[in-house]
Design an enzyme around this catalytic site. Structure first.
Site, PDB file in Angstrom:
ATOM      1  CE  LYS A  54       6.842   3.754  -3.558  1.00  0.00           C
ATOM      2  NZ  LYS A  54       6.742   2.332  -3.177  1.00  0.00           N
ATOM      3  CD  GLN A  98       4.511   0.241  -1.077  1.00  0.00           C
ATOM      4  OE1 GLN A  98       4.640   0.939  -2.074  1.00  0.00           O
ATOM      5  NE2 GLN A  98       5.421   0.174  -0.119  1.00  0.00           N
ATOM      6  CG  ASP A 121       9.987  -1.868  -6.572  1.00  0.00           C
ATOM      7  OD1 ASP A 121      10.479  -0.746  -6.348  1.00  0.00           O
ATOM      8  OD2 ASP A 121       8.982  -2.299  -5.988  1.00  0.00           O
TER       9      ASP A 121
END
Length: 286
Positions: A54, A98, A121
């Site tokens: 990422k 994460q 997200d």
């Protein structure tokens, strides 16, 4: 019948190039670049790889990217402090924690603490609710990526019988909502579902996201169906496979995503797209 492959790697690359062009344009105008912050708690090897990918993707697009690495024994308060700092950081447009996080930390509590306008997200209850109300803002990346793949191939799912296998908040549930917005008739199957093969056999579109290698048998696939495999599983041999028995399913389907190289690359591309959209939304209100 031999299915046509949906090349997620190529589609994601095209999207990332578009994002890079948009960021380059912003910089040429003397404006700041969109910023993404990733919070990683602990040293899980798979999570470290995801975070590195990422970070590299953002840097390649010219985005501002920072990674906050916290030790595995961090408290929930420690993680919350970092999230609150990022919520108030004007250089950061998107925040990602994460998952999974260590057991002493409530993952949902941390996700809910992310400012809704920076929730790239798409897991915050408000963003999830907006998707359910058919007025999405920031959308969960993997399901959003699946929709982009279908759109790229000009596959119209309106009126199709769609079966989503898995009911996670990350894939299954938002995937069902995305398909509903596209006009599909959606069934969600899960561990308590009776006669999963029967549901799959009648489906015009199958989205598998359960994390069980080759669990969905090729013989279940309806001739001409569209098969989207979200699974990514490593066998003892080291081979990477999806949740669908690929070769047998490809012999019956009209379209299918490979694993690897299908849905996976789209997730990072959509994370970057969400970061750009979060930036644009914040700048429009400034």
């Amino acid at each position: 019948m031999t299915a046509r492959l949906i090349d997620g790697k190529a589609i994601a690359l095209a999207l990332r190039n578009d994002i890079k062009a948009a960021v380059t344009s912003l910089r040429e105008q003397g404006r700041r670049a969109p910023g993404l912050a990733v919070v990683l708690v602990g040293a899980d090897p798979a999570s470290q790889i995801y975070v590195r990918h990422k970070h590299q993707a953002c840097e390649a697009a010219g985005m501002h990217s920072v990674v906050h690495m916290l030790p595995a024994d961090s408290s929930e308060a420690d993680v919350m402090q970092v999230v609150h700092q990022l919520n108030n950081d004007p250089a950061i447009d998107g925040i990602l924690v994460q998952l999974p996080v260590p057991k002493q930390i409530r993952g949902k509590a941390v996700i809910d603490a992310i400012a809704v306008e920076k929730d790239v997200d798409g897991f915050n209850p408000e963003n999830f609710g907006l998707l359910a109300q058919r007025t999405p803002r920031l959308r969960p990346c993997t399901p959003y990526g699946v929709i982009k793949m279908l759109e790229h191939e000009k596959i119209d799912v309106s009126g199709l019988d769609a079966v989503v296998i898995g009911q996670s908040n990350i894939v299954g549930r938002p995937m069902a909502l995305e398909l509903l917005m596209k006009g599909a008739t959606v069934t969600i199957c899960h561990s308590q579902t009776k006669d999963l093969p029967g549901h799959v056999k009648r489906a015009d579109l199958v989205v598998a996201g359960i994390g069980k290698p080759e669990y969905v048998r090729g013989e279940w696939i309806k001739p001409g169906a569209i098969v989207i495999d979200v699974g990514l599983n490593r066998l003892e041999t080291g081979k990477i496979v999806g949740d669908v028995e690929f070769a047998a399913a490809a012999a019956k389907a009209s379209w299918i995503t490979p694993v690897p190289g299908g849905v996976g690359p789209m997730t990072i591309a959509m994370l970057m797209q969400n970061t750009l959209e979060a930036y644009q939304h914040r700048e429009s209100k400034a």
